[in-house]
Design an enzyme around this catalytic site. Structure first.
Site, PDB file in Angstrom:
ATOM      1  N   HIS A 382     -24.051   4.037  27.227  1.00 62.97           N
ATOM      2  CA  HIS A 382     -24.514   4.438  28.556  1.00 62.97           C
ATOM      3  C   HIS A 382     -25.370   5.709  28.506  1.00 62.97           C
ATOM      4  O   HIS A 382     -26.005   6.071  29.497  1.00 62.97           O
ATOM      5  CB  HIS A 382     -23.296   4.663  29.463  1.00 62.97           C
ATOM      6  CG  HIS A 382     -23.608   4.471  30.916  1.00 62.97           C
ATOM      7  ND1 HIS A 382     -24.829   4.039  31.374  1.00 62.97           N
ATOM      8  CD2 HIS A 382     -22.844   4.668  32.030  1.00 62.97           C
ATOM      9  CE1 HIS A 382     -24.810   3.964  32.690  1.00 62.97           C
ATOM     10  NE2 HIS A 382     -23.609   4.348  33.110  1.00 62.97           N
ATOM     11  N   ASP A 386     -29.003   2.212  31.103  1.00 65.99           N
ATOM     12  CA  ASP A 386     -28.448   2.279  32.452  1.00 65.99           C
ATOM     13  C   ASP A 386     -27.727   0.981  32.796  1.00 65.99           C
ATOM     14  O   ASP A 386     -27.959  -0.068  32.191  1.00 65.99           O
ATOM     15  CB  ASP A 386     -29.558   2.542  33.471  1.00 65.99           C
ATOM     16  CG  ASP A 386     -30.195   3.918  33.315  1.00 65.99           C
ATOM     17  OD1 ASP A 386     -29.473   4.828  32.859  1.00 65.99           O
ATOM     18  OD2 ASP A 386     -31.390   4.069  33.635  1.00 65.99           O
TER      19      ASP A 386
END
Length: 411
Positions: A382, A386
């Site tokens: 992450h 995204d």
């Protein structure tokens, strides 16, 4: 004149190996280029050949010891060894001082014999000795037919009887009593490195997973229709992994962050697609890489997957075949997994997990129908990917596999 055999170069970033086994004993004859020992690294198992002919006069690193690149393994002296003079060489795991004198020699019990030319690994030998088993009755599934610990356990589960011998088993088990024995076995170099890398991945990356499901109807029908013709023409069996590799490549082109990696404060976007394919072996999980998958056809990818998987099981993968992947595809479905969250293979930023295809009721056009369905998972970093990118990537994989024509049309 003597020749010292040293640890060869082990590949990029690999500096240490473990001596897995010796094929020769001190005093044995050795031919030039004949393998004398086997080294195990965190990626591959490789045999070390002798650079000269002669006699193995000295072993510098015992089985189980760790050695660095360039370290001395053995010394080869000029002359004729035992095998060359007609004598029978002693198994590599038997020391000279323990050999019985000629006048006192007795036939070895079946439990101490090897089933072939290779010595038993310590864990397997321990089980064989303790249970007084006949090794010749055990089928080996390891490299070159070698017997593994799992082979011995399977043999015992099948109701194996102790070998005929005048001595009792080392451990007598009272009928009906539970077996509470324990066994301590040193981790292999490969297993230790797997553990280190997986923990490193969890400690470094901000790993999240997202899921979707795929209707496998069309790709299953396509495979069933053409698998015989493909096997006849190309000599390969058409599986599902090739479709997922092709689908992943197309999705990676659309979402380049999933094919990128973090390097310090920079992000490296890669405009090539080297796809790692996770393969389970008796020694552990390895991930050989399909180079430039974007330029290869489905048939070429399937053929390369089959070849790499065979080399992995035989312990013949090279360092080049195991390094440099940009993304990984793992198929836990071959073991029956219905859903999982695969761990990223650093420094990559994503891994696609396939799972078992099962008939399930699904709603289509206002009706409940039965379809062969597969859950898929994308574990991603992450820090660089995204949530919207991860979901879009997985959606594109789903669309490409559900309609395989998209893979041919590149849409």
């Amino acid at each position: 004149m003597s020749t010292t055999i040293t640890v060869p170069s082990l590949g990029e970033s690999v500096t240490e190996a473990t001596v897995a086994r010796w094929f020769k004993n001190p005093g044995d004859a050795v031919k030039k280029d004949e393998p004398i020992c086997e080294l195990e690294t965190d990626k591959v198992t490789l045999e070390v050949p002798s650079s000269a002919a002669g006699v193995l006069s000295e072993i510098k690193a015992a089985a189980g010891s760790n050695v660095g690149v360039g370290a001395a393994l053995a010394v080869i002296a000029e002359g004729m060894g035992k095998a060359a003079s007609g004598e029978t060489p002693k198994p590599a795991n038997e020391s000279k001082k323990d050999a019985p004198k000629a006048a006192e020699a007795v036939p070895a019990p079946a439990a101490a014999k090897d089933s072939g030319a290779h010595p038993l690994p310590p864990a397997a030998q321990k089980l064989v000795t303790e249970n007084n088993l006949n090794v010749s009755a055990i089928s080996g599934t390891g490299k070159d037919g070698r017997i593994t610990k799992e082979d011995v356990l399977k043999h015992m589960e099948g109701g194996a009887k102790p070998a005929a011998s005048g001595s009792a088993p080392a451990l007598a088990v009272v009928s009906g009593s539970p077996n509470r024995s324990e066994e301590r076995v040193r981790m292999t170099t490969l297993r230790r490195r797997i553990a280190q890398r997986l923990k490193e991945s969890q400690n470094t990356a901000a790993i999240l997973s997202t899921f979707n499901e795929i209707d496998m109807t069309n790709v299953t029908q396509l495979r069933a229709e053409y698998k015989d013709a493909i096997e006849k023409k190309h000599g390969i069996r058409l599986g599902f992994m090739g479709f997922f590799v092709k689908a992943a490549v197309q999705a990676l082109k659309e979402i380049p962050a999933v094919n990128a990696q973090i390097d310090g404060d920079d992000v490296i976007y890669k405009n090539y697609y080297d796809i790692g394919v996770a393969v389970g072996t008796p020694q552990g999980l390895v991930v050989p890489v399909i180079r430039n998958a974007e330029s290869k056809s489905l048939i070429q990818i399937e053929a390369e997957i089959a070849a790499l998987a065979k080399k992995a099981r035989d312990g013949k993968l090279t360092m080049e075949e195991l390094t440099g992947g940009t993304f990984t595809v793992s198929n836990g479905g071959v073991y029956g997994s219905l859903m999982s969250t695969p761990i990223i293979n650093p420094p990559q930023s994503g891994i696609l997990g396939m799972h078992k295809t099962m008939d399930r009721p699904v709603a289509m056009n206002g009706q409940v129908v039965i379809r062969p369905m597969m859950y898929i998972a994308l574990s991603y970093d992450h820090r660089i990917i995204d949530g919207s990118e991860s979901v879009t990537f997985l959606k594109r994989v789903k669309e490409n596999v559900e309609d395989p024509r998209r893979l041919l049309l590149d849409v």
